[in-house]
Design a protein around this motif. Sequence first.
Motif: not given
Length: 209
Positions: A42-46
């Motif tokens: 859901g986010t680039p890091v996640a």
Amino acid sequence: MSGKFITIEGTEGVGKSTNLAFIKDRMLAKGLDVVVTREPGGTPVAEELREILLANREERFDATAELLIVFAARAQHFNNVILPAIEQGSWVLCDRFTDATFAYQGYGRGLSLESIATLENLVQGNIQPDLTFFLDIDVELGLRRANARGKLDRFEQEKSYFFNNVRQGYQQRIKQFPQRFCTIDAGQTLVNVQKDIALALDKFIDSHQ
Ligand code: TMP
């Protein structure tokens, strides 16, 4: 005005993606401002953490490490995407959330439910989904469907024993939070699955708009 938080859960091969798209389209047709997202990710890091979690590897993946990575991804996603969207008045539709952690890491891997609840509280405080669709299917049937899709990730390679425990985990969550769960019999034809989803979704939207 604050938005609503809807999640969709289930074991493997249950038809989550198809039905997520169906729910999204129905929400959009009702004129809602919808944010569709997923966990882990859901986010680039996640999403990078998701790749770590799902990749097949030689090294044994420690269950506690797995749990902590799931919640690291969730903290990133919850604080950067989910919470701001709800606060802005959007309706967040998320493919899996913390019920999956209780089911997979708690009941599947056998980790302490108390520890999971502690991490849950640390990451999301008292915020819970307002509505959770649990797509329920016989584990063997779901695994046959998942196998037919091709290459299996690290979770999909688990045996039916693991997924039966996961399914029981979801059933416990439903007993604990009957008011927010909507169980859908995902072994029916797609038309009937979507009929059931539409009925529950429309009722929920109509009572919150
Ligand atoms: P997906 O295939 O539904 O996208 O989910 C990826 C895998 O991640 C799925 O096999 C379940 C697993 N998972 C957990 O083990 N714990 C969690 O908290 C979440 C969100 C997913």
